[in-house]
Motif scaffolding. Structure first.
Motif, mmCIF file in Angstrom:
data_model
loop_
_atom_site.group_PDB
_atom_site.id
_atom_site.type_symbol
_atom_site.label_atom_id
_atom_site.label_comp_id
_atom_site.label_asym_id
_atom_site.label_seq_id
_atom_site.Cartn_x
_atom_site.Cartn_y
_atom_site.Cartn_z
ATOM 1 N N SER A 26 8.431 -55.624 -156.734
ATOM 2 C CA SER A 26 7.260 -55.153 -156.010
ATOM 3 C C SER A 26 7.765 -54.558 -154.704
ATOM 4 N N PRO A 27 7.154 -53.461 -154.254
ATOM 5 C CA PRO A 27 7.649 -52.782 -153.057
ATOM 6 C C PRO A 27 7.659 -53.699 -151.838
ATOM 7 N N LEU A 28 8.692 -53.571 -151.025
ATOM 8 C CA LEU A 28 8.755 -54.310 -149.770
ATOM 9 C C LEU A 28 7.888 -53.646 -148.707
ATOM 10 N N TYR A 29 7.715 -52.329 -148.815
ATOM 11 C CA TYR A 29 6.967 -51.558 -147.822
ATOM 12 C C TYR A 29 6.069 -50.544 -148.517
ATOM 13 N N GLU A 30 4.935 -50.264 -147.879
ATOM 14 C CA GLU A 30 4.158 -49.094 -148.241
ATOM 15 C C GLU A 30 4.841 -47.913 -147.565
ATOM 16 N N VAL A 31 4.570 -46.695 -148.038
ATOM 17 C CA VAL A 31 5.300 -45.532 -147.546
ATOM 18 C C VAL A 31 4.339 -44.457 -147.033
ATOM 19 N N ASP A 32 4.655 -43.905 -145.868
ATOM 20 C CA ASP A 32 3.963 -42.729 -145.340
ATOM 21 C C ASP A 32 4.847 -41.519 -145.617
ATOM 22 N N TRP A 33 4.267 -40.438 -146.146
ATOM 23 C CA TRP A 33 5.011 -39.215 -146.444
ATOM 24 C C TRP A 33 4.579 -38.113 -145.504
ATOM 25 N N ASP A 34 5.520 -37.271 -145.113
ATOM 26 C CA ASP A 34 5.224 -36.146 -144.229
ATOM 27 C C ASP A 34 6.011 -34.928 -144.704
ATOM 28 N N VAL A 35 5.414 -33.750 -144.596
ATOM 29 C CA VAL A 35 6.075 -32.492 -144.926
ATOM 30 C C VAL A 35 5.976 -31.603 -143.696
ATOM 31 N N ILE A 36 7.135 -31.109 -143.231
ATOM 32 C CA ILE A 36 7.150 -30.239 -142.046
ATOM 33 C C ILE A 36 8.079 -29.060 -142.305
ATOM 34 N N ASP A 37 7.893 -28.011 -141.530
ATOM 35 C CA ASP A 37 8.824 -26.887 -141.502
ATOM 36 C C ASP A 37 9.635 -27.039 -140.220
ATOM 37 N N LEU A 38 10.907 -27.357 -140.375
ATOM 38 C CA LEU A 38 11.799 -27.613 -139.251
ATOM 39 C C LEU A 38 12.566 -26.346 -138.922
ATOM 40 N N GLU A 39 12.567 -25.960 -137.653
ATOM 41 C CA GLU A 39 13.282 -24.761 -137.255
ATOM 42 C C GLU A 39 14.764 -25.068 -137.111
ATOM 43 N N SER A 40 15.592 -24.302 -137.809
ATOM 44 C CA SER A 40 17.042 -24.484 -137.774
ATOM 45 C C SER A 40 17.638 -23.793 -136.543
ATOM 46 N N TRP A 41 18.934 -23.858 -136.422
ATOM 47 C CA TRP A 41 19.670 -23.339 -135.266
ATOM 48 C C TRP A 41 19.426 -21.848 -135.028
ATOM 49 N N ASP A 42 19.102 -21.070 -136.063
ATOM 50 C CA ASP A 42 18.911 -19.629 -135.915
ATOM 51 C C ASP A 42 17.455 -19.199 -136.100
ATOM 52 N N GLY A 43 16.538 -20.155 -136.050
ATOM 53 C CA GLY A 43 15.112 -19.847 -136.169
ATOM 54 C C GLY A 43 14.570 -19.884 -137.579
ATOM 55 N N VAL A 44 15.427 -20.019 -138.591
ATOM 56 C CA VAL A 44 14.977 -20.110 -139.982
ATOM 57 C C VAL A 44 14.244 -21.433 -140.173
ATOM 58 N N LYS A 45 13.103 -21.391 -140.837
ATOM 59 C CA LYS A 45 12.329 -22.612 -141.078
ATOM 60 C C LYS A 45 12.764 -23.252 -142.391
#
Length: 119
Positions: A26-45
Motif C-alpha cells: 500500500s502506498p506510503l504517500y499520496e502524490v501531487d503531480w505538476d507539469v511545467i514548461d521550464l526555461e533552459s539556459w538558452d530560453g528553450v522551454k
C-alpha cells in the motif's frame, strides 16, 4: 579499451538505485503531480512532469529525487506506472522531455552540447 566507470553518469546510477525500490503493498504517500514548461539556459522551454509525495501537515520531511529524461520511443506515458511507484514510496520524481522531443521546444540534439547544458 575505455574503462566503463567514467562513462556512467550520475543519472544512470540514480535510476538504477531507484529501480531497486520494492513495490509497496500500500502506498506510503499520496502524490501531487505538476507539469511545467521550464526555461533552459538558452530560453528553450522544456516540458517537465514532477510527482511529489504529499507531506502531512507541518512536516518538514525531505525526499530523495529521481531525475529522468524522456524515452525516444514513447512520449511521457511510458514510465507513468514506475514513476507513481517511486513517488508513493517517498521519492520526488522528475521527468523532462529533452529539447525537440514531444512537448519541449528546440531541435533534437541527441546528447550533444545543448542537451548536456540542459542537465
Amino acid at each position: 579499451r575505455t574503462p566503463l566507470s567514467p562513462m556512467i553518469s550520475p543519472l544512470v546510477v540514480t535510476l538504477y538505485a531507484a529501480a531497486l525500490v520494492p513495490a509497496a503493498s500500500s502506498p506510503l504517500y499520496e502524490v501531487d503531480w505538476d507539469v511545467i514548461d521550464l526555461e533552459s539556459w538558452d530560453g528553450v522551454k522544456l516540458r517537465v512532469r514532477a510527482g511529489f509525495p504529499k507531506l502531512s501537515g507541518g512536516s518538514e520531511e525531505r525526499f530523495p529525487m529521481v531525475l529522468m529524461a524522456n524515452s525516444w520511443s514513447v512520449p511521457n506515458v511510458e514510465y507513468v506506472a514506475k514513476q507513481l511507484q517511486w513517488a508513493e514510496a517517498g521519492y520526488v520524481v522528475v521527468e523532462y522531455d529533452a529539447r525537440g522531443w514531444w512537448s519541449s521546444e528546440g531541435t533534437i540534439d541527441l546528447a550533444g552540447p545543448s542537451d548536456m547544458k540542459d542537465q
